[in-house]
Motif scaffolding. Sequence first.
Motif, mmCIF file in Angstrom:
data_model
loop_
_atom_site.group_PDB
_atom_site.id
_atom_site.type_symbol
_atom_site.label_atom_id
_atom_site.label_comp_id
_atom_site.label_asym_id
_atom_site.label_seq_id
_atom_site.Cartn_x
_atom_site.Cartn_y
_atom_site.Cartn_z
ATOM 1 N N SER A 1 18.345 4.349 -0.647
ATOM 2 C CA SER A 1 19.715 4.797 -1.152
ATOM 3 C C SER A 1 20.490 5.350 0.064
ATOM 4 O O SER A 1 19.868 5.157 1.379
ATOM 5 C CB SER A 1 19.384 6.010 -2.014
ATOM 6 O OG SER A 1 18.854 7.141 -1.424
ATOM 7 N N LYS A 2 21.747 5.749 -0.023
ATOM 8 C CA LYS A 2 22.434 5.993 1.044
ATOM 9 C C LYS A 2 21.872 7.738 1.552
ATOM 10 O O LYS A 2 21.874 7.975 2.787
ATOM 11 C CB LYS A 2 23.927 6.506 0.552
ATOM 12 C CG LYS A 2 24.745 5.266 0.450
ATOM 13 C CD LYS A 2 26.236 5.750 -0.175
ATOM 14 C CE LYS A 2 26.997 4.848 -0.380
ATOM 15 N NZ LYS A 2 28.410 4.954 -0.843
ATOM 16 N N ALA A 3 20.956 8.223 0.820
ATOM 17 C CA ALA A 3 20.645 9.525 1.293
ATOM 18 C C ALA A 3 19.193 9.630 1.960
ATOM 19 O O ALA A 3 18.670 10.163 2.796
ATOM 20 C CB ALA A 3 20.588 10.774 0.123
ATOM 21 N N GLU A 4 18.446 8.524 1.590
ATOM 22 C CA GLU A 4 16.900 8.442 1.826
ATOM 23 C C GLU A 4 16.476 7.203 1.927
ATOM 24 O O GLU A 4 16.759 6.205 1.023
ATOM 25 C CB GLU A 4 16.214 9.498 0.882
ATOM 26 C CG GLU A 4 15.990 9.128 -0.227
ATOM 27 C CD GLU A 4 15.402 10.180 -1.359
ATOM 28 O OE1 GLU A 4 14.988 11.249 -0.719
ATOM 29 O OE2 GLU A 4 15.186 9.744 -2.553
ATOM 30 N N VAL A 5 15.051 7.072 2.485
ATOM 31 C CA VAL A 5 14.457 5.793 2.166
ATOM 32 C C VAL A 5 12.952 6.183 1.805
ATOM 33 O O VAL A 5 12.131 7.039 2.310
ATOM 34 C CB VAL A 5 14.201 4.811 3.502
ATOM 35 C CG1 VAL A 5 13.221 3.712 3.401
ATOM 36 C CG2 VAL A 5 15.712 4.452 3.997
ATOM 37 N N VAL A 6 12.506 5.763 0.711
ATOM 38 C CA VAL A 6 11.076 6.091 0.322
ATOM 39 C C VAL A 6 10.081 4.947 0.266
ATOM 40 O O VAL A 6 10.620 3.834 -0.143
ATOM 41 C CB VAL A 6 11.224 6.521 -1.319
ATOM 42 C CG1 VAL A 6 9.986 7.100 -1.832
ATOM 43 C CG2 VAL A 6 12.157 7.755 -1.312
ATOM 44 N N LEU A 7 9.120 5.196 0.796
ATOM 45 C CA LEU A 7 7.900 3.953 0.885
ATOM 46 C C LEU A 7 6.883 4.299 -0.447
ATOM 47 O O LEU A 7 6.751 5.698 -0.459
ATOM 48 C CB LEU A 7 7.177 3.849 2.108
ATOM 49 C CG LEU A 7 8.084 3.335 3.320
ATOM 50 C CD1 LEU A 7 7.279 3.792 4.720
ATOM 51 C CD2 LEU A 7 7.949 1.851 3.260
ATOM 52 N N GLN A 8 6.486 3.483 -0.949
ATOM 53 C CA GLN A 8 5.286 3.753 -2.106
ATOM 54 C C GLN A 8 4.499 2.572 -2.368
ATOM 55 O O GLN A 8 4.797 1.531 -2.177
ATOM 56 C CB GLN A 8 6.252 4.006 -3.540
ATOM 57 C CG GLN A 8 7.134 2.898 -4.133
ATOM 58 C CD GLN A 8 7.715 3.382 -5.307
ATOM 59 O OE1 GLN A 8 8.223 4.347 -5.570
ATOM 60 N NE2 GLN A 8 7.525 2.595 -6.542
ATOM 61 N N SER A 9 3.336 3.098 -2.735
ATOM 62 C CA SER A 9 2.297 2.245 -3.053
ATOM 63 C C SER A 9 1.792 2.437 -4.489
ATOM 64 O O SER A 9 1.556 3.666 -4.729
ATOM 65 C CB SER A 9 1.206 1.994 -2.083
ATOM 66 O OG SER A 9 1.624 1.657 -0.926
ATOM 67 N N THR A 10 1.505 1.130 -5.329
ATOM 68 C CA THR A 10 1.116 1.543 -6.752
ATOM 69 C C THR A 10 -0.273 1.016 -6.917
ATOM 70 O O THR A 10 -0.765 0.023 -6.402
ATOM 71 C CB THR A 10 2.015 0.777 -7.768
ATOM 72 O OG1 THR A 10 3.424 1.413 -7.617
ATOM 73 C CG2 THR A 10 1.434 1.239 -8.987
ATOM 74 N N LEU A 11 -1.143 1.862 -7.290
ATOM 75 C CA LEU A 11 -2.737 1.479 -7.431
ATOM 76 C C LEU A 11 -3.133 1.573 -9.038
ATOM 77 O O LEU A 11 -2.631 2.617 -9.700
ATOM 78 C CB LEU A 11 -3.443 2.664 -6.757
ATOM 79 C CG LEU A 11 -3.261 2.688 -5.343
ATOM 80 C CD1 LEU A 11 -2.319 3.956 -4.918
ATOM 81 C CD2 LEU A 11 -4.360 2.618 -4.327
ATOM 82 N N VAL A 12 -3.855 0.768 -9.463
ATOM 83 C CA VAL A 12 -4.339 0.846 -10.861
ATOM 84 C C VAL A 12 -5.953 0.638 -10.817
ATOM 85 O O VAL A 12 -6.317 -0.055 -9.986
ATOM 86 C CB VAL A 12 -3.724 -0.479 -11.699
ATOM 87 C CG1 VAL A 12 -4.416 -0.658 -12.902
ATOM 88 C CG2 VAL A 12 -2.294 -0.450 -11.467
ATOM 89 N N GLY A 13 -6.676 1.513 -11.351
ATOM 90 C CA GLY A 13 -8.031 1.348 -11.802
ATOM 91 C C GLY A 13 -8.909 1.791 -10.734
ATOM 92 O O GLY A 13 -10.033 1.447 -10.319
ATOM 93 N N MET A 14 -8.262 2.696 -9.754
ATOM 94 C CA MET A 14 -8.969 3.038 -8.343
ATOM 95 C C MET A 14 -9.044 4.776 -8.520
ATOM 96 O O MET A 14 -8.171 5.582 -9.328
ATOM 97 C CB MET A 14 -8.181 2.693 -7.199
ATOM 98 C CG MET A 14 -7.944 1.405 -6.859
ATOM 99 S SD MET A 14 -7.440 0.963 -5.342
ATOM 100 C CE MET A 14 -6.890 -0.809 -5.582
ATOM 101 N N VAL A 15 -9.754 5.300 -7.829
ATOM 102 C CA VAL A 15 -9.902 6.777 -7.523
ATOM 103 C C VAL A 15 -9.885 7.294 -6.171
ATOM 104 O O VAL A 15 -10.188 6.249 -5.254
ATOM 105 C CB VAL A 15 -11.254 7.407 -8.089
ATOM 106 C CG1 VAL A 15 -11.485 6.893 -9.579
ATOM 107 C CG2 VAL A 15 -12.634 6.808 -7.446
ATOM 108 N N SER A 16 -9.491 8.305 -5.895
ATOM 109 C CA SER A 16 -9.283 8.742 -4.572
ATOM 110 C C SER A 16 -10.850 8.798 -3.637
ATOM 111 O O SER A 16 -11.774 9.025 -4.672
ATOM 112 C CB SER A 16 -8.605 10.046 -4.163
ATOM 113 O OG SER A 16 -9.529 11.120 -4.969
ATOM 114 N N LEU A 17 -10.900 8.541 -2.573
ATOM 115 C CA LEU A 17 -12.058 8.792 -1.840
ATOM 116 C C LEU A 17 -12.543 10.217 -1.799
ATOM 117 O O LEU A 17 -13.700 10.325 -1.722
ATOM 118 C CB LEU A 17 -12.018 8.257 -0.331
ATOM 119 C CG LEU A 17 -13.312 8.292 0.434
ATOM 120 C CD1 LEU A 17 -14.154 7.213 -0.124
ATOM 121 C CD2 LEU A 17 -12.927 7.968 1.957
ATOM 122 N N GLU A 18 -11.833 11.105 -2.064
ATOM 123 C CA GLU A 18 -12.068 12.491 -2.139
ATOM 124 C C GLU A 18 -12.823 12.545 -3.705
ATOM 125 O O GLU A 18 -14.052 13.340 -3.475
ATOM 126 C CB GLU A 18 -10.850 13.297 -2.189
ATOM 127 C CG GLU A 18 -11.154 14.901 -2.303
ATOM 128 C CD GLU A 18 -9.994 15.674 -2.141
ATOM 129 O OE1 GLU A 18 -9.803 16.686 -1.271
ATOM 130 O OE2 GLU A 18 -8.951 15.604 -2.866
#
Length: 379
Positions: free
Chosen positions: A49-66
């Motif tokens: 957008s004019k105000a910002e740039v957002v990077l994003q990734s979508t994950l399905v069926g996964m859990v965090s390594l933590e």
Amino acid sequence: MMKTIIEQSTGQCVVKSRLQYPETINEREYKAISDGLIEGLIPLRTEKSKAEVVLQSTLVGMVSLESYLSRIVSKSEFLNVVTQLIRIIRECENNLLNIGNLLLDCRYIFFNPETKKVNCVFWPIINNQQSYVWSEFFQDLPYHAVFSKDESHDYVAHYLNYFKHSIPLSINRFERLIAAIKENRPDSTVLGDIWPIPTNEASLKQALYCRNCGNEFWEAANFCAACGSSLEDAETSQVKYLDISEVLGIGGNQSTSDTAVLGTKESDSGTTVLGADAVEEPAFPFLVREKTQEKIFVDRQSFRIGKEAQHCDYVVSYNNAVSRNHADIITRDQRYYIIDNHSTNKTYVENRAIPANKEIEIFSGTKLRLANEEFVFYL
């Protein structure tokens, strides 16, 4: 500084990051990752957008390594995770991606329970204000895991010893070390170049190291054969050679009286080797108090450290920052834990404050700090 957040909904989660000035997108890296060309990296997209740039990734069926490591994990499961992460780092290097942009944080690394695959988030950023260091991540990784009590944990100590060695850290050496630990092989053809071993084991030699990749040279050179970097600013250090089977604790006929202990401070005469005296000492774990180099045997099932002589097994003298009954070291089933007893100035494991009244497992070579008093725990 770019801030990463996770938005969770049923069956999926989205990892987002908003760019901050002067951060900009590296278009070459972005295209390779968004097209799914880099194995182990999660494809991403941008919202502009004019105000910002957002990077994003979508994950399905996964859990965090933590989350994955917080359940009980076996030796093979833990080392499988480490091996996959090393492979992802190498894949980034092969595609000329900046490793500092790989989110090496257990909250932002994901594990697929069905495929057993590890997947990472990579932000293709120029002027990244929050880069990650692979060696710091791997050194910290065992402290996020709950290990199976039905297996020997010697391999964890061997793993951690790598990061306490004086030779500059190298992802190549670390990869070979993990392969050796997985297969329990003392074969010198596999392990010999993890820590260099000359014919005369006791000799000292000037070694030249590439600052970029840690590759080692014994003769003058202008450029690194491994990564091509200039060697004008190469690092020089003296190396005391150790028997690799002693370092890893596999093979050989060494006894506890001649084992070289890594991670101790050096004196003018060379590296301190604990337990080298001919007199046999009790087979208890012990602490080394960094300020005085005093060796403290942990010879009770519950060993208390503090400044009140009446109730403590070891009294920390000349330090008012330590609490009266600061912390306990617990021995149970040949495993070791430290508990903070609601101390005023906290207890730290590898420079991370631990919660009060909670058992935190420790291993040989673990650095402990009670308030501002530093110790190293050894087996």
